[in-house]
Design a protein around this motif. Structure first.
Motif: not given
Length: 495
Positions: A287-303, A309-319
């Motif tokens: 669900d692209p509309n679920n902003i808050k949950t998706n923000a957490k998911l991006y941060c989880n994926r960045a972790t 060691k996918k640091l560039d991808q992690a930075i992009e996910d945090c952004t």
């Protein structure tokens, strides 16, 4: 007054009594109406309603009584009841213009612009120059236009446009639940959850079974990542309206999102990072509309990305997480850590400053100071890189590295090179000497490693003479020389 006489027969006497009763009822009803009018003028609409009701009870076939009570109900914002009285008034008298006007205004307040338009057109058929009907007809047409624009805006996902249109429509249709629901749904889609919840809750206070309001209330909770509570509201909405497609879809998405996120969390805890990365990626497609949950998911994926060691991808996910939630501290912290690991210290300082502005804790202050220190250190010459050694290099390793680099860049070795090359080698030779003079001195090395200014020790690198270091290292004058063994070839000789 109806009088009877002894000569009247029983039928005539009964008829006269009936006429007497009717006349008496009519007069009593008129009295109630007049009392209702008096209270209406005083704006005591509750009492006016009571007396108009008494008038109707006494004389239920009088259209003006219904019309008056409809006007009172409108002042009490009871538009649905007012609509019923207005419709009864025009049923009793199809030429009753006030009845048609009030029916139209009730339809307008309730958001039924097409029905309102028909009522006002009927008034204009009876009285073509009725200015009130003309104005109300324009209002009805305006509402229809706002509805049309809102429908287009919703299809284009221009939710701000929909909110604008609904605000304008509600100025004319203040009691329309449909417009309020659409506005609150769009506010939720825009992330304005408190305002959206307020509108939906107001409707639920008046009508606890309103499926649309239940859906919007659940939608707000869903978008605020309170998924379990959201599902309860969606289920309740479907109980009230089993064919509510939006509630059904939202309920399905909420359950799927929760399940996939929990799978990812479990995989991460188990150390199965590749699997966790894929599960979080799958959750982000639900669900692209679920902003808050998706923000957490991006941060989880960045972790997970940082673990892999996918640091560039992690930075992009945090952004991406920060773009969805600009005050998401955890995402700023994760991105700053990745910036530190990739030696992007300017960016790390910027993120830690943002975090510290949001949450002034000792931990965040320490992280900011450490990043500022690393930034300061990064802007100096990296003497470890100059010598080609690790930051944990031993004294012997530093000496060996200096010997190798000093001999490699010594100006005598490059006497036959072009002027430009000689200048570059002289520069490198000087840097090698600077590096050795600092890293071979425990005190200077300690200050250098801590980011302090070496000038405080009286060491001016601008006046530094690398030859002195070279001579001291190789045993002083006469202890070392370069000798030619042929064009462009040199060997080293020690005394």
């Amino acid at each position: 007054k109806v009088l009877t006489s002894p000569s009247d027969g029983p039928i005539m006497a009964a008829l006269k009594q009936l006429l007497h009763d009717c006349f008496h009822s009519l007069m009593e009803a008129e009295g109630f109406k007049e009392q209702g009018n008096a209270f209406y003028v005083k704006k005591d609409y509750a009492e006016a309603f009571n007396y108009y009701t008494k008038a109707i009870d006494m004389c239920p076939k009088n259209p003006s009584y219904y019309g008056n009570r409809a006007a009172t109900l409108m002042m009490l914002y009871r538009y649905r009841e007012a609509l019923e009285d207005s419709q009864q008034a025009v049923r009793l008298d199809s030429t009753f213009m006030k009845g048609h006007l009030r029916e139209g205004k009730c339809h307008l307040s309730l958001g039924n612009a097409m029905a309102a338009k028909r009522c006002f057109q009927r008034v204009l058929e009876l009285e073509s120059d009725n200015s009130q009907a003309q104005q109300e007809l324009k209002n009805a047409e305006s509402i229809l236009e706002y509805e049309r624009m809102a429908e287009i805006g919703f299809e284009k996902r221009d939710f701000r446009m929909v909110v604008f249109c609904m605000d304008r429509a509600l100025d004319l249709s203040s009691a329309c639940h449909r417009f309020k629901i659409l506005k609150s749904e769009c506010l939720a889609l825009l992330g304005q959850y408190p305002e959206a919840q307020s509108v939906a809750s107001d409707i639920l206070r008046m009508d606890s079974t309103n499926a649309d309001a239940l859906y919007v209330r659940g939608l707000c909770l869903y978008y605020e990542d309170c998924i379990d509570k959201a599902v309860q509201f969606f289920v309740q909405a479907l109980r009230m309206a089993p064919d509510h497609d939006k509630a059904r879809l939202a309920c399905r998405n909420a359950k799927a999102l929760k399940a996939k996120k929990e799978e990812g969390n479990k995989a991460f805890k188990d150390g199965n990072y590749e699997s966790a990365y894929e599960l979080y990626s799958d959750a982000l497609t639900i669900d692209p509309n679920n902003i808050k949950t998706n923000a957490k998911l991006y941060c989880n994926r960045a972790t997970v990305g940082s673990k892999l060691k996918k640091l560039d991808q992690a930075i992009e996910d945090c952004t991406k997480a920060i773009k969805l939630d600009e005050i998401y501290v955890k995402a700023y912290l994760r991105r700053a850590q990745c910036y530190m690991e990739t030696e992007q210290y300017d960016e790390a300082v910027r993120d830690y400053e943002k975090v510290y502005q949001t949450e002034k804790t000792k931990e965040h202050k320490h992280l900011l100071k450490n990043a500022q220190l690393e930034l300061k250190k990064s802007k100096r010459k990296d003497y470890y890189k100059v010598l080609g050694v690790d930051k944990n290099a031993t004294e012997d390793e530093i000496k060996k590295a200096y010997r190798k680099r000093a001999l490699l860049h010594h100006p005598d070795r490059h006497s036959s090179a072009s002027p430009e090359e000689q200048k570059e080698e002289e520069k490198k030779f000087k840097e090698v000497g600077e590096a050795f003079s600092v890293l071979s001195d425990p005190k200077k090395k300690s200050r250098y490693d801590s980011g302090q200014d070496l000038e405080d020790d009286g060491m001016n690198m601008g006046d530094f003479d690398a030859n002195n270091i070279f001579k001291a290292f190789f045993g002083g004058p006469g202890g070392f020389s370069f000798e030619a063994s042929g064009p462009g070839n040199f060997f080293f000789q020690f005394g």
